[in-house]
Enzyme design. Structure first.
Site, PDB file in Angstrom:
ATOM      1  N   ARG A  75       9.542 -14.916  -3.815  1.00  0.00           N
ATOM      2  CA  ARG A  75       9.761 -15.326  -2.418  1.00  0.00           C
ATOM      3  C   ARG A  75      10.827 -14.420  -1.807  1.00  0.00           C
ATOM      4  NH1 ARG A  75      13.588 -19.525  -0.214  1.00  0.00           N
ATOM      5  NH2 ARG A  75      12.999 -19.589   1.976  1.00  0.00           N
ATOM      6  N   HIS A 119      14.709 -15.571   7.825  1.00  0.00           N
ATOM      7  CA  HIS A 119      15.799 -16.077   6.982  1.00  0.00           C
ATOM      8  C   HIS A 119      17.109 -15.615   7.624  1.00  0.00           C
ATOM      9  CE1 HIS A 119      16.695 -17.534   2.638  1.00  0.00           C
ATOM     10  NE2 HIS A 119      17.876 -17.431   3.246  1.00  0.00           N
ATOM     11  N   GLU A 164      15.413 -22.936   6.258  1.00  0.00           N
ATOM     12  CA  GLU A 164      16.560 -23.811   6.537  1.00  0.00           C
ATOM     13  C   GLU A 164      17.027 -23.814   7.984  1.00  0.00           C
ATOM     14  OE1 GLU A 164      19.722 -22.923   3.780  1.00  0.00           O
ATOM     15  OE2 GLU A 164      18.619 -23.760   2.100  1.00  0.00           O
ATOM     16  N   ASN A 291      14.575 -26.664  -0.360  1.00  0.00           N
ATOM     17  CA  ASN A 291      15.720 -26.005  -0.996  1.00  0.00           C
ATOM     18  C   ASN A 291      16.702 -27.090  -1.388  1.00  0.00           C
ATOM     19  OD1 ASN A 291      14.453 -23.657  -0.300  1.00  0.00           O
ATOM     20  ND2 ASN A 291      16.025 -22.968   1.155  1.00  0.00           N
ATOM     21  N   TYR A 293      20.277 -28.008  -3.558  1.00  0.00           N
ATOM     22  CA  TYR A 293      21.466 -27.570  -4.297  1.00  0.00           C
ATOM     23  C   TYR A 293      22.334 -28.716  -4.791  1.00  0.00           C
ATOM     24  CZ  TYR A 293      20.230 -22.863  -3.091  1.00  0.00           C
ATOM     25  OH  TYR A 293      19.553 -21.677  -3.003  1.00  0.00           O
ATOM     26  N   GLU A 350      14.006 -23.126  -3.320  1.00  0.00           N
ATOM     27  CA  GLU A 350      15.291 -22.618  -3.802  1.00  0.00           C
ATOM     28  C   GLU A 350      15.976 -23.705  -4.609  1.00  0.00           C
ATOM     29  OE1 GLU A 350      18.070 -21.149  -0.838  1.00  0.00           O
ATOM     30  OE2 GLU A 350      16.498 -20.005   0.178  1.00  0.00           O
TER      31      GLU A 350
HETATM   32  C1  FCB Z   1      20.734 -21.417   0.909  1.00  0.00           C
HETATM   33  C2  FCB Z   1      20.186 -20.138   1.525  1.00  0.00           C
HETATM   34  C3  FCB Z   1      20.149 -18.968   0.589  1.00  0.00           C
HETATM   35  C4  FCB Z   1      21.357 -18.938  -0.333  1.00  0.00           C
HETATM   36  C5  FCB Z   1      21.607 -20.273  -0.964  1.00  0.00           C
HETATM   37  C6  FCB Z   1      22.772 -20.303  -1.911  1.00  0.00           C
HETATM   38  O1  FCB Z   1      21.226 -22.224   1.900  1.00  0.00           O
HETATM   39  O2  FCB Z   1      18.872 -20.350   1.993  1.00  0.00           O
HETATM   40  O3  FCB Z   1      20.009 -17.805   1.364  1.00  0.00           O
HETATM   41  O4  FCB Z   1      22.452 -18.449   0.348  1.00  0.00           O
HETATM   42  O5  FCB Z   1      21.794 -21.238   0.021  1.00  0.00           O
END
Ligand code: FCB
Length: 440
Positions: A75, A119, A164, A291, A293, A350
């Site tokens: 990607r 992006h 995002e 995405n 985290y 992500e």
């Molecule tokens: C996300 C972004 C990516 C990267 C990660 C850690 O928010 O999409 O580009 O910076 O965080």
């Protein structure tokens, strides 16, 4: 070893500004990130993406590394200013050629390209006219998307319109932490968001017209939100944060309306919505990219007015970003979104972690914590799949250490180590682990 169904897609992700470098080569024009990073004091370590991973010149080596990782898919994003240096007008052939060669090399290596059209690197020339605050940007985006999908659509089938939208609108237009660095509060973020969502919805049919067998969708950053306590004020704050980050995007995309409670909360900061906008925004999606985290544990507070929240950091493990390691949150968000919105297909587009890596004397990077982080998150994705979530694939962030926006180069997310002084790449232990997963 965890086992995933045959056909499950394993990949890694990057974004143009974070890896390419070559900001003015072959006719490329400046983007808002080129401009922003050259302002003193905005990037933590004072760096910029002028060279980054030098991927613009080293992409054949990077494709070979993807192959070494056994990836099914890659990607990446297109830099708008390589295609239209000033944001408008005919395509710059050299810009299209760069991506065309990359796509050919990927296909030759048996790696499926998943392209993100946007992006975050808006042409500076368009920002000078108001950027995402200006409704006319929707037309500019469409022309850009048309040029790219026409040129690559014979070979690229998987397209995401945006990465995002919460981040680039709130961090870019409300908080000023990311490019273009404006501090306009909620009103700015919400106007920018509405135009991005509209550009997304209007462009989906265009992608399908240009690309036979297109698989078109959008990528959102979604957080599973939990209140810090049972106190009604914390519960309400958690609900507001969920509304701001998750529902404000999911509701219009899947249910053709903005959430009522949030419209009321935003009041006069809410965007100008014209008749028909929402019907266009909720054009059917072939996939939703998630995405993920960290989860959000939220109490009432004074941050992010009018959300008026405060993030809590429960005891636990944290990454170098200060983000809690919360694999269950991945399960919760995948299952929750699948149950409430019923997307046809989902991807983790992500997921990954920044840890302080060291190259040991044997020339290796033993990033056990990252490998462990990935293993725990893969397990939650596997569970979600077993529980009926239509999860089709998983992209690790990131293929290689790169320019982490306002954090500069200090935060390393790669499963491949980048030695920025020499541009030497080293597959980390987490990369070897990913390679095993992908091969199995
Ligand atoms: C996300 C972004 C990516 C990267 C990660 C850690 O928010 O999409 O580009 O910076 O965080």
């Amino acid at each position: 070893m965890l086992s995933f169904p045959k056909g499950f897609v394993w990949g890694a992700a990057t974004a143009a500004y974070q890896i390419e470098g070559a900001p003015a080569e072959d006719g490329k024009g400046p983007s808002i990130w080129d401009t922003f990073t050259h302002r003193p004091g905005v990037i933590a370590d004072g760096t910029n993406g002028d060279v980054a991973c030098d991927h613009y010149h080293r992409w054949p080596e990077d494709v070979a590394l993807m192959r070494a990782l056994n990836l099914d898919a890659y990607r990446f994003s297109i830099a708008w200013t390589r295609i239209q240096p000033n944001g408008r007008g005919p395509a710059n052939p050299a810009g299209l050629d760069f991506y065309s060669r990359l796509v050919d090399a990927l296909l030759e290596a048996g790696i499926t390209p998943y392209v993100t059209l946007y992006h975050w690197d808006l042409p500076q020339a368009l920002e000078d006219e108001g950027g995402w605050l200006r409704r006319g940007i929707v037309d500019d985006y469409q022309v850009y998307a048309d040029l790219v999908t026409r040129a690559l659509g014979d070979r690229v089938k998987h397209w995401a319109t945006f990465n995002e939208p919460w981040v680039f609108t709130w961090s870019g237009y409300a908080l000023g932490e990311d490019a273009p660095g404006l501090k306009l509060g909620a009103r700015g973020a919400l106007a920018a968001t509405h135009h991005a969502l509209l550009a997304h919805g209007i462009t989906l049919p265009l992608i399908r017209a240009n690309v036979s067998d297109a698989v078109a969708g959008i990528v959102l950053d979604l957080n599973h939100v939990e209140p810090a306590s049972d106190h009604p004020e914390d519960v309400a704050a958690a609900r507001r944060w969920d509304g701001c980050q998750n529902r404000w995007y999911l509701d219009p995309l899947f249910k053709c309306h903005y959430p009522e409670d949030m419209l009321k909360l935003y009041g006069s900061a809410a965007p100008d919505v014209l008749p028909g906008d929402l019907d266009q925004i909720c054009a059917p999606l072939d996939f939703l990219g998630v995405n993920f985290y960290r989860r959000s544990v939220v109490a009432a507070g004074t941050d992010l007015p009018p959300i008026d929240m405060q993030r809590h950091s429960p005891a636990g493990e944290y990454t170098e970003m200060g983000w809690e390691v919360s694999p269950n949150g991945l399960y919760d968000i995948l299952k929750g979104v699948s149950d409430s919105y019923h997307p046809q297909a989902m991807y983790v587009t992500e997921n990954g972690a920044a840890f302080a890596d060291v190259v040991t004397p044997d020339g290796a990077v033993h990033d056990e914590r990252r490998a462990h982080y990935l293993r725990k998150h893969f397990a939650q994705a596997r569970q979600a799949l077993s529980d009926g979530v239509p999860l089709k694939g998983y992209f690790v962030w990131s293929l290689l250490d790169n320019f982490e926006w306002a954090c500069g180069f200090e935060k390393r997310f790669g499963v491949i180590y980048t030695d920025y002084a020499t541009q030497r790449r080293i597959i980390k232990d987490s990369g070897h682990y990913l390679a095993q997963m992908a091969a199995s």
